[in-house]
Design a protein around this motif. Structure first.
Motif, short mmCIF file in Angstrom:
data_model
loop_
_atom_site.label_atom_id
_atom_site.label_comp_id
_atom_site.label_asym_id
_atom_site.label_seq_id
_atom_site.Cartn_x
_atom_site.Cartn_y
_atom_site.Cartn_z
N ASN A 27 0.82 -1.21 0.00
CA ASN A 27 0.00 0.00 0.00
C ASN A 27 0.85 1.26 0.00
O ASN A 27 0.52 2.25 -0.66
CB ASN A 27 -0.94 0.01 1.20
CG ASN A 27 -2.06 -1.00 1.06
OD1 ASN A 27 -2.40 -1.43 -0.04
ND2 ASN A 27 -2.61 -1.41 2.18
N GLU A 28 1.95 1.26 0.72
CA GLU A 28 2.81 2.44 0.79
C GLU A 28 3.67 2.59 -0.47
O GLU A 28 3.74 3.66 -1.07
CB GLU A 28 3.71 2.38 2.03
CG GLU A 28 4.58 3.59 2.22
CD GLU A 28 3.80 4.89 2.41
OE1 GLU A 28 4.33 5.95 2.02
OE2 GLU A 28 2.66 4.84 2.93
N LEU A 29 4.32 1.51 -0.89
CA LEU A 29 5.25 1.62 -2.02
C LEU A 29 4.56 1.80 -3.36
O LEU A 29 5.19 2.23 -4.33
CB LEU A 29 6.19 0.42 -2.04
CG LEU A 29 7.16 0.36 -0.84
CD1 LEU A 29 8.10 -0.82 -0.96
CD2 LEU A 29 7.94 1.65 -0.69
N ASN A 30 3.28 1.49 -3.44
CA ASN A 30 2.53 1.75 -4.67
C ASN A 30 2.55 3.24 -5.04
O ASN A 30 2.42 3.59 -6.20
CB ASN A 30 1.09 1.27 -4.55
CG ASN A 30 0.97 -0.23 -4.72
OD1 ASN A 30 1.88 -0.89 -5.22
ND2 ASN A 30 -0.15 -0.78 -4.30
N HIS A 31 2.74 4.10 -4.06
CA HIS A 31 2.78 5.54 -4.31
C HIS A 31 4.11 5.98 -4.93
O HIS A 31 4.24 7.12 -5.38
CB HIS A 31 2.58 6.32 -3.01
CG HIS A 31 1.25 6.06 -2.37
ND1 HIS A 31 0.06 6.52 -2.89
CD2 HIS A 31 0.93 5.37 -1.25
CE1 HIS A 31 -0.94 6.13 -2.12
NE2 HIS A 31 -0.44 5.43 -1.12
N TYR A 32 5.11 5.09 -4.94
CA TYR A 32 6.45 5.47 -5.37
C TYR A 32 6.98 4.60 -6.52
O TYR A 32 8.18 4.58 -6.77
CB TYR A 32 7.42 5.38 -4.19
CG TYR A 32 6.95 6.19 -3.00
CD1 TYR A 32 7.12 7.56 -2.97
CD2 TYR A 32 6.31 5.57 -1.93
CE1 TYR A 32 6.67 8.31 -1.89
CE2 TYR A 32 5.86 6.31 -0.85
CZ TYR A 32 6.04 7.67 -0.84
OH TYR A 32 5.58 8.41 0.22
N GLU A 33 6.10 3.91 -7.21
CA GLU A 33 6.51 2.97 -8.27
C GLU A 33 7.49 3.59 -9.25
O GLU A 33 8.50 2.97 -9.61
CB GLU A 33 5.29 2.48 -9.05
CG GLU A 33 4.39 1.57 -8.29
CD GLU A 33 3.16 1.18 -9.11
OE1 GLU A 33 3.05 1.58 -10.29
OE2 GLU A 33 2.31 0.48 -8.56
N GLN A 34 7.24 4.79 -9.70
CA GLN A 34 8.04 5.42 -10.74
C GLN A 34 9.47 5.70 -10.28
O GLN A 34 10.36 5.88 -11.12
CB GLN A 34 7.37 6.72 -11.23
CG GLN A 34 7.36 7.86 -10.23
CD GLN A 34 6.24 7.81 -9.21
OE1 GLN A 34 5.54 6.81 -9.05
NE2 GLN A 34 6.07 8.91 -8.48
N HIS A 35 9.74 5.70 -9.00
CA HIS A 35 11.07 6.02 -8.49
C HIS A 35 12.02 4.81 -8.46
O HIS A 35 13.20 4.98 -8.17
CB HIS A 35 10.98 6.61 -7.09
CG HIS A 35 10.21 7.89 -7.04
ND1 HIS A 35 10.67 9.07 -7.58
CD2 HIS A 35 8.97 8.15 -6.56
CE1 HIS A 35 9.77 10.02 -7.41
NE2 HIS A 35 8.72 9.49 -6.79
N PHE A 36 11.53 3.61 -8.74
CA PHE A 36 12.34 2.40 -8.65
C PHE A 36 13.00 2.00 -9.96
O PHE A 36 13.93 1.20 -9.97
CB PHE A 36 11.51 1.23 -8.12
CG PHE A 36 11.17 1.36 -6.66
CD1 PHE A 36 12.12 1.12 -5.69
CD2 PHE A 36 9.90 1.74 -6.28
CE1 PHE A 36 11.82 1.24 -4.35
CE2 PHE A 36 9.58 1.87 -4.94
CZ PHE A 36 10.54 1.63 -3.97
N GLN A 37 12.55 2.54 -11.08
CA GLN A 37 13.06 2.17 -12.40
C GLN A 37 14.58 2.32 -12.46
O GLN A 37 15.12 3.39 -12.22
CB GLN A 37 12.41 3.04 -13.48
CG GLN A 37 12.83 2.72 -14.89
CD GLN A 37 12.26 1.40 -15.38
OE1 GLN A 37 11.15 1.04 -15.07
NE2 GLN A 37 13.06 0.68 -16.15
#
Length: 118
Positions: A27-37
């Motif tokens: 639930n928390e990391l779904n907000h930051y998906e774009q930062h992991f690429q």
């Protein structure tokens, strides 16, 4: 009844290891998906045999476009080889009584590994 009675019981029973729930991580990391690429994720002192963070990043390695996932443990795991089974097929030597470092650079889909090699 005290609100933290269960925590006191766990402390007395020496079972005071509590782990972040997988659903909370998702639930928390779904907000930051774009930062992991293209990034490397280090889960320091986060036992790969027990960690829900490790499970989350392994399951979502390709989706997030991770470059690398490193999870390390500082001591032996009581559940080594019982919960996560991805070490069996890698012929990875897992030694009880030692810390462990897991370094993942690729997660292949099962169908990829079943394709014939020319």
């Amino acid at each position: 009844m005290a609100k933290n009675e269960n925590l006191h019981k766990a402390k007395d029973a020496k079972k005071d290891e509590f782990y972040t729930q997988y659903e909370d991580i998702q639930n928390e990391l779904n907000h930051y998906e774009q930062h992991f690429q293209g990034k490397t994720v280090l889960c320091n002192c986060d036992d790969p045999f027990e960690s829900n963070f490790c499970k989350f990043f392994l399951r979502n390695f390709n989706y997030l476009g991770l470059k690398r996932l490193i999870c390390t443990s500082y001591s032996t795991s009581p559940v080594i080889g019982q919960q996560l089974t991805f070490f069996d097929w890698m012929d990875e030597p897992v030694v009880r009584g030692h810390g462990y470092a897991m370094d993942i650079r690729e997660v292949r889909f099962l169908s990829d590994s079943c394709l014939p090699v020319d």
